[in-house]
Design a protein around this motif. Structure first.
Motif, PDB file in Angstrom:
ATOM      1  N   CYS A  33       0.976  -1.282  -0.101  1.00 36.74           N
ATOM      2  CA  CYS A  33       0.116  -0.062  -0.227  1.00 36.74           C
ATOM      3  C   CYS A  33       0.902   1.303   0.044  1.00 36.74           C
ATOM      4  O   CYS A  33       0.758   2.143  -0.754  1.00 36.74           O
ATOM      5  CB  CYS A  33      -1.079   0.036   1.242  1.00 36.74           C
ATOM      6  N   TYR A  36       2.289   2.041  -3.364  1.00 38.59           N
ATOM      7  CA  TYR A  36       1.271   2.694  -4.242  1.00 38.59           C
ATOM      8  C   TYR A  36       0.998   4.116  -3.749  1.00 38.59           C
ATOM      9  O   TYR A  36       1.018   5.106  -4.652  1.00 38.59           O
ATOM     10  CB  TYR A  36      -0.152   1.882  -4.043  1.00 38.59           C
ATOM     11  N   GLN A  39       3.751   6.436  -5.028  1.00 39.47           N
ATOM     12  CA  GLN A  39       3.613   6.562  -6.502  1.00 39.47           C
ATOM     13  C   GLN A  39       2.614   7.799  -6.545  1.00 39.47           C
ATOM     14  O   GLN A  39       2.700   8.740  -7.530  1.00 39.47           O
ATOM     15  CB  GLN A  39       3.431   5.321  -7.420  1.00 39.47           C
ATOM     16  N   TYR A  52      -7.499   6.854  -2.269  1.00 44.78           N
ATOM     17  CA  TYR A  52      -7.709   6.020  -3.228  1.00 44.78           C
ATOM     18  C   TYR A  52      -8.529   5.018  -2.979  1.00 44.78           C
ATOM     19  O   TYR A  52      -8.734   4.773  -1.458  1.00 44.78           O
ATOM     20  CB  TYR A  52      -6.350   5.388  -3.945  1.00 44.78           C
ATOM     21  N   LEU A  57      -5.938   0.489  -6.110  1.00 48.29           N
ATOM     22  CA  LEU A  57      -4.839  -0.159  -5.600  1.00 48.29           C
ATOM     23  C   LEU A  57      -4.507  -1.454  -6.396  1.00 48.29           C
ATOM     24  O   LEU A  57      -3.429  -1.661  -6.813  1.00 48.29           O
ATOM     25  CB  LEU A  57      -4.868  -0.575  -3.925  1.00 48.29           C
ATOM     26  N   PHE A  60      -3.266  -1.026  -9.588  1.00 52.40           N
ATOM     27  CA  PHE A  60      -1.909  -0.820  -9.609  1.00 52.40           C
ATOM     28  C   PHE A  60      -1.126  -2.175  -9.468  1.00 52.40           C
ATOM     29  O   PHE A  60      -0.037  -2.172 -10.196  1.00 52.40           O
ATOM     30  CB  PHE A  60      -1.474   0.119  -8.479  1.00 52.40           C
TER      31      PHE A  60
END
Length: 103
Positions: A33, A36, A39, A52, A57, A60
């Motif tokens: 997590c 992500y 990013q 999000y 997720l 991704f």
């Protein structure tokens, strides 16, 4: 608590491979997590709060060339491999627990 090693390859080139180790499966899933979230922060540097949902997720996770982990099995003194589908299931359970609900 089972030592867990996370392998991530975001791009096609082998040079993009990295690994991290964690003291438990849950810590490893939190690590996914965080990858992500980092990013998202890089893509949205001027956004003070990043939110999000789980489908974003999982998208991704699916777009990574490789994501897998090895989890230590005390009974056999070995590491067992797990794939993206297993990782997504563990993330789902972790986030459900964090939200205060049970599956």
């Amino acid at each position: 608590m089972s030592h867990t090693i996370l392998f991530v390859q975001p791009g096609q080139h082998p040079e993009t491979r990295t690994y991290s180790d964690y003291e438990s499966v849950n810590e490893c899933m939190e690590g996914v997590c965080k990858i992500y979230e980092e990013q998202l922060k890089r893509r949205n540097p001027n956004t003070p709060t990043i939110t999000y949902d789980i489908s974003q997720l999982f998208d991704f996770v699916d777009q990574l060339v490789d994501l897998s982990c090895l989890v230590y099995q005390k009974s056999t003194n070995t590491y067992a491999p797990y794939n993206k589908a297993w990782i997504k299931e563990k993330i789902y359970v972790l986030l459900r627990q964090a939200a205060g609900t049970t599956a």
